[in-house]
Design a protein around this motif. Sequence first.
Motif, PDB file in Angstrom:
ATOM      1  N   LEU A 172       1.002  -1.371   0.053  1.00  0.00           N
ATOM      2  CA  LEU A 172      -0.008  -0.047  -0.102  1.00  0.00           C
ATOM      3  C   LEU A 172       0.793   1.248  -0.061  1.00  0.00           C
ATOM      4  O   LEU A 172       1.726   1.432   1.033  1.00  0.00           O
ATOM      5  CB  LEU A 172      -0.850  -0.108   1.372  1.00  0.00           C
ATOM      6  N   LEU A 173       0.622   2.164  -1.088  1.00  0.00           N
ATOM      7  CA  LEU A 173       1.345   3.484  -1.057  1.00  0.00           C
ATOM      8  C   LEU A 173       0.246   4.544  -0.805  1.00  0.00           C
ATOM      9  O   LEU A 173      -0.750   4.426  -1.319  1.00  0.00           O
ATOM     10  CB  LEU A 173       1.858   3.828  -2.397  1.00  0.00           C
ATOM     11  N   TYR A 174       0.113   5.078   0.458  1.00  0.00           N
ATOM     12  CA  TYR A 174      -0.892   5.848   0.937  1.00  0.00           C
ATOM     13  C   TYR A 174      -0.389   7.360   1.004  1.00  0.00           C
ATOM     14  O   TYR A 174       0.501   7.533   1.866  1.00  0.00           O
ATOM     15  CB  TYR A 174      -1.302   5.358   2.373  1.00  0.00           C
ATOM     16  N   GLY A 175      -0.864   8.199   0.404  1.00  0.00           N
ATOM     17  CA  GLY A 175      -0.480   9.647   0.320  1.00  0.00           C
ATOM     18  C   GLY A 175      -1.358  10.622   1.210  1.00  0.00           C
ATOM     19  O   GLY A 175      -2.428  10.391   1.174  1.00  0.00           O
ATOM     20  N   SER A 176      -0.703  11.165   1.942  1.00  0.00           N
ATOM     21  CA  SER A 176      -1.529  12.261   2.824  1.00  0.00           C
ATOM     22  C   SER A 176      -0.607  13.567   2.659  1.00  0.00           C
ATOM     23  O   SER A 176       0.439  13.483   2.489  1.00  0.00           O
ATOM     24  CB  SER A 176      -1.727  11.603   4.358  1.00  0.00           C
ATOM     25  N   ARG A 177      -1.419  14.551   3.317  1.00  0.00           N
ATOM     26  CA  ARG A 177      -0.459  15.858   3.410  1.00  0.00           C
ATOM     27  C   ARG A 177       0.342  15.674   4.632  1.00  0.00           C
ATOM     28  O   ARG A 177       1.572  16.019   4.513  1.00  0.00           O
ATOM     29  CB  ARG A 177      -1.548  17.065   3.870  1.00  0.00           C
ATOM     30  N   ASN A 178       0.207  15.159   5.909  1.00  0.00           N
ATOM     31  CA  ASN A 178       0.902  15.163   6.904  1.00  0.00           C
ATOM     32  C   ASN A 178       0.678  13.999   7.806  1.00  0.00           C
ATOM     33  O   ASN A 178      -0.555  13.417   7.619  1.00  0.00           O
ATOM     34  CB  ASN A 178       1.102  16.493   7.720  1.00  0.00           C
ATOM     35  N   LYS A 179       1.443  13.939   8.992  1.00  0.00           N
ATOM     36  CA  LYS A 179       1.025  12.696   9.912  1.00  0.00           C
ATOM     37  C   LYS A 179      -0.221  12.456  10.414  1.00  0.00           C
ATOM     38  O   LYS A 179      -0.928  12.028  10.624  1.00  0.00           O
ATOM     39  CB  LYS A 179       1.905  12.832  11.094  1.00  0.00           C
ATOM     40  N   ASN A 180      -0.849  13.909  10.808  1.00  0.00           N
ATOM     41  CA  ASN A 180      -1.953  14.108  11.165  1.00  0.00           C
ATOM     42  C   ASN A 180      -3.299  13.815  10.268  1.00  0.00           C
ATOM     43  O   ASN A 180      -4.301  13.502  10.699  1.00  0.00           O
ATOM     44  CB  ASN A 180      -2.307  15.521  11.748  1.00  0.00           C
ATOM     45  N   ASP A 181      -3.033  13.594   9.222  1.00  0.00           N
ATOM     46  CA  ASP A 181      -3.908  13.512   8.057  1.00  0.00           C
ATOM     47  C   ASP A 181      -4.190  12.029   7.698  1.00  0.00           C
ATOM     48  O   ASP A 181      -4.879  11.567   7.036  1.00  0.00           O
ATOM     49  CB  ASP A 181      -3.654  14.201   6.775  1.00  0.00           C
ATOM     50  N   ILE A 182      -3.276  10.932   8.250  1.00  0.00           N
ATOM     51  CA  ILE A 182      -3.166   9.693   8.001  1.00  0.00           C
ATOM     52  C   ILE A 182      -4.582   9.135   8.605  1.00  0.00           C
ATOM     53  O   ILE A 182      -4.670   9.152   9.836  1.00  0.00           O
ATOM     54  CB  ILE A 182      -1.874   9.043   8.400  1.00  0.00           C
ATOM     55  N   LEU A 183      -5.313   8.586   7.989  1.00  0.00           N
ATOM     56  CA  LEU A 183      -6.591   7.834   8.313  1.00  0.00           C
ATOM     57  C   LEU A 183      -6.391   6.362   8.533  1.00  0.00           C
ATOM     58  O   LEU A 183      -5.869   5.749   7.593  1.00  0.00           O
ATOM     59  CB  LEU A 183      -7.594   7.902   7.173  1.00  0.00           C
ATOM     60  N   VAL A 204       3.284   8.177   2.184  1.00  0.00           N
ATOM     61  CA  VAL A 204       4.020   9.401   1.339  1.00  0.00           C
ATOM     62  C   VAL A 204       3.110  10.628   1.844  1.00  0.00           C
ATOM     63  O   VAL A 204       2.189  11.016   1.459  1.00  0.00           O
ATOM     64  CB  VAL A 204       3.713   8.989  -0.215  1.00  0.00           C
ATOM     65  N   LEU A 205       3.994  11.450   2.403  1.00  0.00           N
ATOM     66  CA  LEU A 205       3.657  12.587   2.938  1.00  0.00           C
ATOM     67  C   LEU A 205       4.111  14.007   2.011  1.00  0.00           C
ATOM     68  O   LEU A 205       5.071  14.017   1.958  1.00  0.00           O
ATOM     69  CB  LEU A 205       4.023  13.151   4.388  1.00  0.00           C
ATOM     70  N   SER A 206       3.012  14.638   1.783  1.00  0.00           N
ATOM     71  CA  SER A 206       3.486  15.832   0.688  1.00  0.00           C
ATOM     72  C   SER A 206       3.653  17.181   1.494  1.00  0.00           C
ATOM     73  O   SER A 206       4.679  18.087   0.829  1.00  0.00           O
ATOM     74  CB  SER A 206       2.076  16.157  -0.223  1.00  0.00           C
ATOM     75  N   HIS A 207       3.203  17.469   2.716  1.00  0.00           N
ATOM     76  CA  HIS A 207       3.473  18.574   3.266  1.00  0.00           C
ATOM     77  C   HIS A 207       3.960  18.545   4.867  1.00  0.00           C
ATOM     78  O   HIS A 207       3.763  19.270   5.789  1.00  0.00           O
ATOM     79  CB  HIS A 207       2.202  19.415   3.314  1.00  0.00           C
ATOM     80  N   GLU A 208       4.295  17.437   4.978  1.00  0.00           N
ATOM     81  CA  GLU A 208       4.998  17.068   6.511  1.00  0.00           C
ATOM     82  C   GLU A 208       6.267  18.059   6.710  1.00  0.00           C
ATOM     83  O   GLU A 208       6.962  18.286   5.957  1.00  0.00           O
ATOM     84  CB  GLU A 208       5.305  15.708   6.724  1.00  0.00           C
ATOM     85  N   PRO A 209       6.084  18.686   7.797  1.00  0.00           N
ATOM     86  CA  PRO A 209       7.236  19.850   8.091  1.00  0.00           C
ATOM     87  C   PRO A 209       8.580  19.106   8.082  1.00  0.00           C
ATOM     88  O   PRO A 209       8.877  17.920   8.326  1.00  0.00           O
ATOM     89  CB  PRO A 209       6.976  20.198   9.651  1.00  0.00           C
ATOM     90  N   LYS A 210       9.635  19.904   7.406  1.00  0.00           N
ATOM     91  CA  LYS A 210      11.163  19.369   7.325  1.00  0.00           C
ATOM     92  C   LYS A 210      11.704  18.816   8.568  1.00  0.00           C
ATOM     93  O   LYS A 210      12.360  18.055   8.744  1.00  0.00           O
ATOM     94  CB  LYS A 210      11.799  20.370   6.326  1.00  0.00           C
ATOM     95  N   ARG A 218       8.551  11.146   1.375  1.00  0.00           N
ATOM     96  CA  ARG A 218       7.958  12.467   0.921  1.00  0.00           C
ATOM     97  C   ARG A 218       7.539  12.668  -0.396  1.00  0.00           C
ATOM     98  O   ARG A 218       8.006  12.026  -1.017  1.00  0.00           O
ATOM     99  CB  ARG A 218       8.683  13.593   1.615  1.00  0.00           C
ATOM    100  N   GLY A 219       6.794  13.896  -0.262  1.00  0.00           N
ATOM    101  CA  GLY A 219       6.542  14.204  -1.654  1.00  0.00           C
ATOM    102  C   GLY A 219       5.123  13.583  -2.157  1.00  0.00           C
ATOM    103  O   GLY A 219       4.211  13.582  -1.464  1.00  0.00           O
ATOM    104  N   PHE A 220       5.129  12.893  -3.487  1.00  0.00           N
ATOM    105  CA  PHE A 220       3.944  12.387  -3.974  1.00  0.00           C
ATOM    106  C   PHE A 220       4.052  11.100  -4.325  1.00  0.00           C
ATOM    107  O   PHE A 220       5.212  10.734  -4.566  1.00  0.00           O
ATOM    108  CB  PHE A 220       3.245  13.338  -5.083  1.00  0.00           C
ATOM    109  N   ILE A 221       3.040  10.296  -4.639  1.00  0.00           N
ATOM    110  CA  ILE A 221       3.269   9.077  -5.044  1.00  0.00           C
ATOM    111  C   ILE A 221       3.583   9.172  -6.683  1.00  0.00           C
ATOM    112  O   ILE A 221       2.605   9.729  -7.550  1.00  0.00           O
ATOM    113  CB  ILE A 221       1.925   8.150  -5.012  1.00  0.00           C
ATOM    114  N   ASP A 222       4.622   8.833  -6.947  1.00  0.00           N
ATOM    115  CA  ASP A 222       5.127   8.990  -8.397  1.00  0.00           C
ATOM    116  C   ASP A 222       5.720   8.032  -8.918  1.00  0.00           C
ATOM    117  O   ASP A 222       5.828   6.615  -8.529  1.00  0.00           O
ATOM    118  CB  ASP A 222       6.302  10.175  -8.373  1.00  0.00           C
ATOM    119  N   GLU A 223       6.138   8.014 -10.264  1.00  0.00           N
ATOM    120  CA  GLU A 223       6.610   6.757 -11.126  1.00  0.00           C
ATOM    121  C   GLU A 223       7.877   6.040 -10.154  1.00  0.00           C
ATOM    122  O   GLU A 223       7.929   4.854 -10.267  1.00  0.00           O
ATOM    123  CB  GLU A 223       7.323   7.445 -12.150  1.00  0.00           C
ATOM    124  N   GLU A 224       8.676   6.961  -9.516  1.00  0.00           N
ATOM    125  CA  GLU A 224      10.041   6.340  -8.856  1.00  0.00           C
ATOM    126  C   GLU A 224       9.362   5.200  -7.731  1.00  0.00           C
ATOM    127  O   GLU A 224       9.965   4.295  -7.691  1.00  0.00           O
ATOM    128  CB  GLU A 224      10.814   7.517  -8.342  1.00  0.00           C
TER     129      GLU A 224
END
Length: 279
Positions: A172-183, A204-210, A218-224
Motif C-alpha cells: 500500500l502506497l498511501y498519500g497524505s498531507r501530513n502525519k495528522n491526516d493519515i486515516l 507518502v507525505l506531501s506537506h510534513e514539516p521538514k 515524502r512528496g507525492f506518489i510518483d513513477e519512482e
Amino acid sequence: DGINLVPPGQCQFNPTFQSVPLLDRVPCGTGGTSFLLRFGLPDDSKHMGLTTCACLLASCELTDRETGEKTEVTRPYTPISTNDQVGSFDLLIKDYGENGFLSKYLCEDLEIGAKVNFKHIDFNVKIPAPFKQKKIGMIAGGTGITPMIQALHAILGEGPEEQKSETDEVILLYGSRNKNDILGGDMLEKWASCHEGKFKHIDVLSHEPKDSDYTGERGFIDEEKIQKYFPPASLGDDVIIFVCGPPIMYDFLCGPRNEKEVSGILGKLGYTSSQVFKF
C-alpha cells in the motif's frame, strides 16, 4: 477479524434509499478532523451483507450556504467494517470543514439518533473478493483509503478456505498531507506488524514539516515510488493495482476514474485495464 464474504445482491441496502440512525461518532487519529461513524441497519438483527470493495451512497437534505435553499446532497462512502458486524456498519470520514458539505454535516452537525439515507447499487462493486492474484498494489490518497481497508479485511482476515484470497503480497502506497491526516494509521500499522512479509504499508507525505521526526517517504506518489515498491506489470494476471483518491490522483497515475483505459504513470509502466481498478 473474520472474512465473511458475500456475493453481490445480498446487501440490506438496495437501489431505494433507506434511512438509518447514527449510533455513535468517535474521533480518529491525532488531527481531530477524522471520525469513525457507526450507523444502524434496516434490520438490526443481521449483518449488512455488503460485497468487498463496494460502496454505499449517502444522501441528506442540507441548506445551501450561498442561496439558503434546501438541496439534496449525495456522496459515495465505503464502509470499513466487515460482515461479522451485526446490526450496524462503520464509515471513516474526514471532516473537510467549510470545504466539505456532507462531510461537515456528518462529522459536526448530525446528532446521535438522527437518520441518514443510504442506498447500494450493485454496479458499484468494482472487483469482489476473494482475490485470485498473487500480488496487489494499492494506491490511496486521503479518504481513498476506505476501499483498501475493506479489501485488506478480506485478504488478511480469518475465515473458511473457500473465502481466502490467493494473494501472498500486498503493498500500500498511501498519500497524505501530513502525519495528522493519515486515516486508519494505527490499524494499518497493526496489520503490517501482524502480517509481516504479506502486507507492507508505505506512507507518502506531501506537506510534513521538514523538521519533524517523520522518516518515511515524502512528496507525492510518483513513477519512482511505484517502480521501487510495486510488482511489475510483466507479472500479467498475477498482479492487480487498486487506485482510489482525489481526481488529480487518477489523472496523474492512471487516467480519469470513469475511463476504463489506463494512462498516466501506470499506463507508461505497462499496466493494462485488466490489471488496474479505479475505485
